[in-house]
Design a protein around this motif. Structure first.
Motif, mmCIF file in Angstrom:
data_model
loop_
_atom_site.group_PDB
_atom_site.id
_atom_site.type_symbol
_atom_site.label_atom_id
_atom_site.label_comp_id
_atom_site.label_asym_id
_atom_site.label_seq_id
_atom_site.Cartn_x
_atom_site.Cartn_y
_atom_site.Cartn_z
ATOM 1 N N LEU A 311 115.246 24.232 21.203
ATOM 2 C CA LEU A 311 115.297 25.622 20.726
ATOM 3 C C LEU A 311 114.875 26.586 21.837
ATOM 4 C CD1 LEU A 311 113.797 25.076 17.169
ATOM 5 C CD2 LEU A 311 116.122 25.873 17.664
ATOM 6 N N ARG A 312 113.878 26.187 22.579
ATOM 7 C CA ARG A 312 113.430 27.024 23.696
ATOM 8 C C ARG A 312 114.540 27.120 24.750
ATOM 9 N NH1 ARG A 312 108.323 28.940 23.834
ATOM 10 N NH2 ARG A 312 108.659 29.588 25.973
ATOM 11 N N LEU A 326 105.877 23.459 14.683
ATOM 12 C CA LEU A 326 106.556 24.681 15.118
ATOM 13 C C LEU A 326 105.993 25.836 14.298
ATOM 14 C CD1 LEU A 326 109.412 25.850 16.432
ATOM 15 C CD2 LEU A 326 109.980 25.916 14.020
ATOM 16 N N ARG A 327 105.831 26.991 14.950
ATOM 17 C CA ARG A 327 105.215 28.125 14.262
ATOM 18 C C ARG A 327 106.125 29.340 14.445
ATOM 19 N NH1 ARG A 327 102.170 31.565 17.188
ATOM 20 N NH2 ARG A 327 100.655 32.879 16.122
ATOM 21 N N VAL A 328 106.550 29.936 13.332
ATOM 22 C CA VAL A 328 107.412 31.119 13.396
ATOM 23 C C VAL A 328 106.688 32.289 12.745
ATOM 24 C CG1 VAL A 328 109.570 32.155 12.584
ATOM 25 C CG2 VAL A 328 109.555 29.783 13.396
ATOM 26 N N VAL A 329 106.482 33.349 13.518
ATOM 27 C CA VAL A 329 105.797 34.531 12.995
ATOM 28 C C VAL A 329 106.868 35.557 12.630
ATOM 29 C CG1 VAL A 329 103.891 36.135 13.379
ATOM 30 C CG2 VAL A 329 104.037 34.057 14.762
ATOM 31 N N CYS A 330 106.971 35.877 11.341
ATOM 32 C CA CYS A 330 108.035 36.792 10.890
ATOM 33 C C CYS A 330 107.570 38.238 11.031
ATOM 34 C CB CYS A 330 108.439 36.464 9.462
ATOM 35 S SG CYS A 330 109.255 34.860 9.351
ATOM 36 N N MET A 331 107.557 38.721 12.253
ATOM 37 C CA MET A 331 107.131 40.088 12.558
ATOM 38 C C MET A 331 108.258 41.064 12.206
ATOM 39 S SD MET A 331 104.029 39.952 13.662
ATOM 40 C CE MET A 331 103.745 41.489 14.543
ATOM 41 N N PRO A 332 107.986 42.385 12.268
ATOM 42 C CA PRO A 332 109.004 43.365 11.891
ATOM 43 C C PRO A 332 110.337 43.246 12.642
ATOM 44 C CG PRO A 332 106.874 44.416 12.001
ATOM 45 C CD PRO A 332 106.668 43.005 12.481
ATOM 46 N N HIS A 333 110.302 42.761 13.884
ATOM 47 C CA HIS A 333 111.574 42.658 14.617
ATOM 48 C C HIS A 333 112.376 41.421 14.202
ATOM 49 C CE1 HIS A 333 108.745 40.233 17.095
ATOM 50 N NE2 HIS A 333 109.794 39.443 17.213
ATOM 51 N N VAL A 334 111.789 40.534 13.401
ATOM 52 C CA VAL A 334 112.480 39.292 13.014
ATOM 53 C C VAL A 334 113.320 39.559 11.757
ATOM 54 C CG1 VAL A 334 112.182 36.890 12.282
ATOM 55 C CG2 VAL A 334 110.666 37.874 14.029
ATOM 56 N N THR A 335 114.627 39.613 11.935
ATOM 57 C CA THR A 335 115.518 39.942 10.815
ATOM 58 C C THR A 335 116.070 38.664 10.184
ATOM 59 O OG1 THR A 335 117.406 39.962 12.280
ATOM 60 C CG2 THR A 335 116.266 42.074 11.957
ATOM 61 N N ARG A 336 116.673 38.832 9.002
ATOM 62 C CA ARG A 336 117.271 37.679 8.338
ATOM 63 C C ARG A 336 118.412 37.111 9.189
ATOM 64 N NH1 ARG A 336 117.244 35.975 2.880
ATOM 65 N NH2 ARG A 336 115.282 37.114 2.856
ATOM 66 N N SER A 337 119.179 37.990 9.836
ATOM 67 C CA SER A 337 120.305 37.451 10.602
ATOM 68 C C SER A 337 119.805 36.666 11.823
ATOM 69 C CB SER A 337 121.304 38.544 10.979
ATOM 70 O OG SER A 337 120.792 39.316 12.003
ATOM 71 N N MET A 338 118.692 37.101 12.399
ATOM 72 C CA MET A 338 118.075 36.318 13.472
ATOM 73 C C MET A 338 117.691 34.936 12.965
ATOM 74 S SD MET A 338 115.148 38.475 15.384
ATOM 75 C CE MET A 338 114.131 37.392 16.361
ATOM 76 N N LEU A 339 117.081 34.907 11.797
ATOM 77 C CA LEU A 339 116.638 33.619 11.245
ATOM 78 C C LEU A 339 117.839 32.746 10.899
ATOM 79 C CD1 LEU A 339 113.617 34.762 9.043
ATOM 80 C CD2 LEU A 339 113.536 33.559 11.235
ATOM 81 N N ARG A 340 118.927 33.379 10.439
ATOM 82 C CA ARG A 340 120.139 32.590 10.141
ATOM 83 C C ARG A 340 120.655 31.918 11.410
ATOM 84 N NH1 ARG A 340 121.743 33.592 4.993
ATOM 85 N NH2 ARG A 340 121.337 35.676 4.225
ATOM 86 N N SER A 341 120.668 32.656 12.507
ATOM 87 C CA SER A 341 121.201 32.003 13.713
ATOM 88 C C SER A 341 120.205 30.980 14.264
ATOM 89 C CB SER A 341 121.689 33.014 14.754
ATOM 90 O OG SER A 341 120.643 33.732 15.262
ATOM 91 N N PHE A 342 118.920 31.179 14.002
ATOM 92 C CA PHE A 342 117.919 30.178 14.377
ATOM 93 C C PHE A 342 118.159 28.875 13.593
ATOM 94 C CE2 PHE A 342 113.600 28.364 13.538
ATOM 95 C CZ PHE A 342 113.265 28.040 14.843
ATOM 96 N N VAL A 343 118.382 29.014 12.298
ATOM 97 C CA VAL A 343 118.622 27.836 11.452
ATOM 98 C C VAL A 343 119.948 27.164 11.855
ATOM 99 C CG1 VAL A 343 119.071 27.092 9.082
ATOM 100 C CG2 VAL A 343 117.177 28.640 9.552
ATOM 101 N N ALA A 344 120.929 27.973 12.215
ATOM 102 C CA ALA A 344 122.205 27.395 12.662
ATOM 103 C C ALA A 344 121.986 26.549 13.919
ATOM 104 C CB ALA A 344 123.216 28.511 12.925
ATOM 105 N N ASP A 345 121.121 27.018 14.814
ATOM 106 C CA ASP A 345 120.815 26.236 16.010
ATOM 107 C C ASP A 345 120.076 24.946 15.663
ATOM 108 O OD1 ASP A 345 122.135 27.875 17.692
ATOM 109 O OD2 ASP A 345 120.385 28.669 18.747
ATOM 110 N N LEU A 346 119.232 25.020 14.662
ATOM 111 C CA LEU A 346 118.538 23.802 14.192
ATOM 112 C C LEU A 346 119.550 22.802 13.681
ATOM 113 C CD1 LEU A 346 115.547 24.901 11.910
ATOM 114 C CD2 LEU A 346 115.458 23.640 14.038
ATOM 115 N N ASP A 347 120.528 23.300 12.936
ATOM 116 C CA ASP A 347 121.538 22.402 12.348
ATOM 117 C C ASP A 347 122.375 21.770 13.443
ATOM 118 O OD1 ASP A 347 120.659 22.812 9.826
ATOM 119 O OD2 ASP A 347 122.105 24.364 9.335
ATOM 120 N N TRP A 348 122.600 22.512 14.474
ATOM 121 C CA TRP A 348 123.372 21.970 15.593
ATOM 122 C C TRP A 348 122.650 20.753 16.155
ATOM 123 C CZ3 TRP A 348 122.188 21.044 20.637
ATOM 124 C CH2 TRP A 348 123.279 20.684 21.458
ATOM 125 N N TYR A 349 121.308 20.863 16.221
ATOM 126 C CA TYR A 349 120.520 19.772 16.798
ATOM 127 C C TYR A 349 120.633 18.549 15.886
ATOM 128 C CZ TYR A 349 116.745 17.254 19.042
ATOM 129 O OH TYR A 349 116.017 16.325 19.726
#
Ligand code: PLP
Length: 349
Positions: A311-312, A326-349
């Motif tokens: 992921l890094r 793994l630690r994810v801090v959902c700060m104001p700049h962290v949007t749902r679409s960001m998280l969706r593409s993060f999860v998509a990258d996880l699925d790729w792995y």
């Protein structure tokens, strides 16, 4: 030479700081060359600092707050320990804290010659009985954390405050990160809920102010008296802050952010970020990961090291807990679409 640019926030999931609110950014720029450490010269920013303290008091249930805008949570925690040490008459002073207290308390202990005693936690929260066992006649302060750095959990602050009162010590609450979320929860964590003496709350984290803007508050002015140092060459006669010259940009941006966001903007941010954290927790659990949280908008999960490394590699800024989650801090700049593409990258792995 190419001009250096700051990082974008679009893949930052590890930070407890965020993009400043536009009003905070603008105020920081305007007050860049001001120094609240010299209030006789920089009167406007000194007035703004009083406003910042008033607003932080409103957020933390304190009607006549004392305090100042620090360089961050570290300075606020060091100063809280210093207040406790200077006020007490202990030969060999110690501070009792849960094991998950931020590492700034270790710095405080070392700098101030105070022993830091940490008690094991139960279910990621301070275990009050375990803390009680560490208290003795030389204990000067008992610490609770309202929004832990690694898991975002909230310690039982009223019980910790009772412990401190029974022991005749000060009670300090570290709400450096959680303080701007907690007003919108049912947690009991601030001056209005318990006999808290000092509290850390940082505008430059969830408060959406520019860095540096931390906050230290105290229940009464006399708590700061033990920190006062004479300042012969300044208009003001003494200083209780740790640093001398301080950031007027931080002070002005803290006020601008709080004026723009308290309370409705922060409430909306809390609702949005909590929903994002819950969504992420569900996604991770559905993929078979053990998930901790979210109690506040922070999720930890047992992703393997190679997975985190990948992921890094893909540009995600993610961090690990001490237990290697793994630690994810959902700060104001962290949007749902960001998280969706993060999860998509996880699925790729
Ligand atoms: N306290 C807590 C609970 C924190 O999470 C942090 C930083 O993340 C700090 C204190 C230290 O704050 P700073 O990095 O602003 O000095």
């Amino acid at each position: 030479m190419q001009r250096a640019e700051p990082q974008e926030f679009e893949r930052v999931l590890s930070s407890m700081c965020t993009e400043p609110h536009p009003a905070a950014r603008e105020a920081a720029e305007r007050f860049l060359a001001t120094n609240p450490g010299d209030p006789g010269t920089y009167e406007q920013v000194a007035r703004l600092e009083s406003e910042a303290v008033e607003m932080l008091g409103a957020i933390t249930g304190l009607s006549e707050p004392e305090g100042y805008v620090t360089s961050g949570g570290t300075e606020a925690n060091i100063q809280a320990v210093r207040i406790a040490r200077n006020r007490a008459d202990a030969d060999d002073p110690n501070v009792v804290a849960p094991e998950h207290a931020h590492f700034s308390f270790r710095k405080a202990a070392e700098i101030l010659g105070v022993e830091l005693r940490t008690a094991p936690a139960t279910d990621y929260r301070a275990d009050v009985d375990a803390m009680a066992e560490l208290i003795d006649d030389d204990t000067v302060c008992v610490v609770g954390v309202a929004g832990t750095t690694e898991y975002g959990h909230v310690d039982p602050i009223p019980a910790i405050a009772d412990l401190a009162a029974d022991a005749g010590t000060l009670c300090h609450v570290d709400a450096a990160w959680g303080g701007f979320y907690l007003p919108f929860t049912d947690h009991r964590w601030h001056f209005g809920h318990a006999d808290v003496d000092t509290l850390t709350i940082d505008p430059h984290k969830v408060g959406q102010a520019a860095v540096p803007a931390g906050g230290l508050l105290a229940r009464s002015a006399d708590l700061f008296e033990g920190l006062a140092i004479d300042t012969p060459y300044l208009e003001s006669t003494s200083q209780v802050t740790l640093t001398g010259t301080r950031s007027g940009a931080g002070v002005a941006s803290a006020v601008a952010a709080m004026e723009a966001l308290w309370p409705e903007g922060y409430r909306e941010a809390y609702d949005r970020e909590m929903a994002n954290a819950e969504w992420l927790a569900e996604q991770l659990a559905a993929r078979g990961h053990d998930v901790v949280g979210p109690e506040l908008p922070l999720v930890a999960a047992d992703l393997s090291r190679p997975m985190t490394a990948e992921l890094r590699e893909r540009g995600w800024r993610v961090s690990k807990t001490g237990a290697d989650e793994l630690r994810v801090v959902c700060m104001p700049h962290v949007t749902r679409s960001m998280l969706r593409s993060f999860v998509a990258d996880l699925d790729w792995y």
